[in-house]
Write a protein that holds these residues in place. Structure first.
Motif, PDB file in Angstrom:
ATOM      1  N   ALA A  36       0.557  -0.618   0.253  1.00  0.00           N
ATOM      2  CA  ALA A  36       0.083   0.129  -0.244  1.00  0.00           C
ATOM      3  C   ALA A  36       0.475   1.378   0.254  1.00  0.00           C
ATOM      4  O   ALA A  36       0.759   2.798  -0.595  1.00  0.00           O
ATOM      5  N   GLU A  37       2.346   1.234   0.689  1.00  0.00           N
ATOM      6  CA  GLU A  37       2.590   2.718   0.969  1.00  0.00           C
ATOM      7  C   GLU A  37       3.657   2.705  -0.558  1.00  0.00           C
ATOM      8  O   GLU A  37       3.689   3.792  -0.745  1.00  0.00           O
ATOM      9  N   GLN A  38       4.424   1.485  -0.643  1.00  0.00           N
ATOM     10  CA  GLN A  38       4.437   1.321  -2.040  1.00  0.00           C
ATOM     11  C   GLN A  38       3.888   1.826  -3.711  1.00  0.00           C
ATOM     12  O   GLN A  38       3.988   3.043  -4.656  1.00  0.00           O
ATOM     13  N   LEU A  39       2.038   2.004  -3.355  1.00  0.00           N
ATOM     14  CA  LEU A  39       1.625   2.208  -4.338  1.00  0.00           C
ATOM     15  C   LEU A  39       2.037   3.772  -4.374  1.00  0.00           C
ATOM     16  O   LEU A  39       1.524   4.201  -4.857  1.00  0.00           O
ATOM     17  N   GLN A  40       1.232   4.416  -2.834  1.00  0.00           N
ATOM     18  CA  GLN A  40       1.052   5.344  -2.650  1.00  0.00           C
ATOM     19  C   GLN A  40       2.782   6.437  -2.939  1.00  0.00           C
ATOM     20  O   GLN A  40       2.207   7.507  -3.647  1.00  0.00           O
ATOM     21  N   THR A  41       3.360   6.143  -2.840  1.00  0.00           N
ATOM     22  CA  THR A  41       5.106   6.114  -3.621  1.00  0.00           C
ATOM     23  C   THR A  41       4.695   6.958  -4.845  1.00  0.00           C
ATOM     24  O   THR A  41       5.465   7.498  -5.382  1.00  0.00           O
ATOM     25  N   MET A  42       4.201   6.105  -5.571  1.00  0.00           N
ATOM     26  CA  MET A  42       3.711   5.330  -6.927  1.00  0.00           C
ATOM     27  C   MET A  42       3.300   6.813  -7.236  1.00  0.00           C
ATOM     28  O   MET A  42       4.187   7.381  -8.229  1.00  0.00           O
ATOM     29  N   GLU A  43       2.646   6.908  -6.930  1.00  0.00           N
ATOM     30  CA  GLU A  43       0.784   7.698  -6.957  1.00  0.00           C
ATOM     31  C   GLU A  43       1.760   9.304  -7.125  1.00  0.00           C
ATOM     32  O   GLU A  43       1.663   9.887  -7.820  1.00  0.00           O
ATOM     33  N   TRP A  44       2.169   9.251  -5.842  1.00  0.00           N
ATOM     34  CA  TRP A  44       3.395  10.304  -5.614  1.00  0.00           C
ATOM     35  C   TRP A  44       4.211  11.039  -6.830  1.00  0.00           C
ATOM     36  O   TRP A  44       4.187  12.069  -6.900  1.00  0.00           O
ATOM     37  N   LEU A  45       5.234  10.210  -6.816  1.00  0.00           N
ATOM     38  CA  LEU A  45       5.747   9.910  -7.473  1.00  0.00           C
ATOM     39  C   LEU A  45       5.383  11.059  -8.710  1.00  0.00           C
ATOM     40  O   LEU A  45       5.861  11.946  -9.354  1.00  0.00           O
ATOM     41  N   TRP A  46       4.101   9.769  -9.842  1.00  0.00           N
ATOM     42  CA  TRP A  46       3.270  10.087 -10.828  1.00  0.00           C
ATOM     43  C   TRP A  46       2.949  11.326 -11.087  1.00  0.00           C
ATOM     44  O   TRP A  46       3.342  11.733 -11.789  1.00  0.00           O
ATOM     45  N   ALA A  47       2.427  12.150  -9.742  1.00  0.00           N
ATOM     46  CA  ALA A  47       2.097  12.846  -9.699  1.00  0.00           C
ATOM     47  C   ALA A  47       2.664  14.161  -9.644  1.00  0.00           C
ATOM     48  O   ALA A  47       2.180  14.605 -10.340  1.00  0.00           O
ATOM     49  N   SER A  48       4.058  13.794  -9.534  1.00  0.00           N
ATOM     50  CA  SER A  48       5.173  14.801  -9.397  1.00  0.00           C
ATOM     51  C   SER A  48       5.007  15.198 -10.552  1.00  0.00           C
ATOM     52  O   SER A  48       5.627  16.011 -11.208  1.00  0.00           O
ATOM     53  N   LEU A  49       6.003  13.780 -11.199  1.00  0.00           N
ATOM     54  CA  LEU A  49       6.235  13.875 -12.464  1.00  0.00           C
ATOM     55  C   LEU A  49       5.565  14.865 -13.735  1.00  0.00           C
ATOM     56  O   LEU A  49       5.295  15.766 -14.081  1.00  0.00           O
ATOM     57  N   SER A  50       4.242  14.012 -13.710  1.00  0.00           N
ATOM     58  CA  SER A  50       3.333  14.902 -13.996  1.00  0.00           C
ATOM     59  C   SER A  50       3.199  16.168 -14.578  1.00  0.00           C
ATOM     60  O   SER A  50       2.735  16.989 -15.691  1.00  0.00           O
ATOM     61  N   LYS A  51       3.546  17.158 -13.515  1.00  0.00           N
ATOM     62  CA  LYS A  51       2.768  18.725 -12.660  1.00  0.00           C
ATOM     63  C   LYS A  51       4.042  18.773 -13.473  1.00  0.00           C
ATOM     64  O   LYS A  51       3.830  20.302 -14.238  1.00  0.00           O
ATOM     65  N   LYS A  52       4.861  18.293 -14.459  1.00  0.00           N
ATOM     66  CA  LYS A  52       6.511  18.981 -14.558  1.00  0.00           C
ATOM     67  C   LYS A  52       6.824  18.105 -16.800  1.00  0.00           C
ATOM     68  O   LYS A  52       7.512  18.095 -16.863  1.00  0.00           O
ATOM     69  N   ALA A  53       5.818  17.804 -17.089  1.00  0.00           N
ATOM     70  CA  ALA A  53       5.790  17.193 -18.399  1.00  0.00           C
ATOM     71  C   ALA A  53       5.564  17.850 -19.485  1.00  0.00           C
ATOM     72  O   ALA A  53       6.441  17.619 -19.823  1.00  0.00           O
ATOM     73  N   GLU A  54       5.817  18.676 -19.410  1.00  0.00           N
ATOM     74  CA  GLU A  54       6.292  19.892 -20.584  1.00  0.00           C
ATOM     75  C   GLU A  54       7.756  20.339 -20.610  1.00  0.00           C
ATOM     76  O   GLU A  54       9.124  20.127 -21.420  1.00  0.00           O
TER      77      GLU A  54
END
Length: 72
Positions: free
Chosen positions: A16-34
């Motif tokens: 569960a914590e790994q999934l939360q970490t992955m979701e956070w990482l993806w959201a962080s990268l998505s904010k900087k997609a450009e």
């Protein structure tokens, strides 16, 4: 913290914590997609798929058909 240390730390987390970490990482990268440039091969793949769809050669599945295929 090095990447190796980070990998080791993440491996100690619960699923569960790994999934939360992955979701956070993806959201962080998505904010900087450009800031990320798509590789050239991706444009080539997309152009080939579009050409196939435009020519009528492409075959599409319904959601139901896709789910059935994935269950096999």
């Amino acid at each position: 913290m090095s990447v190796l240390e980070l990998k080791e730390e993440v491996s100690r987390l619960s699923k569960a914590e790994q999934l939360q970490t992955m979701e956070w990482l993806w959201a962080s990268l998505s904010k900087k997609a450009e800031e990320f440039e798509s590789p050239a091969w991706l444009g080539e793949v997309l152009a080939a798929r579009k050409a196939k769809a435009d020519s009528g050669e492409a075959q599409f599945l319904s959601i139901h058909q896709l789910k059935e295929r994935l269950r096999r």
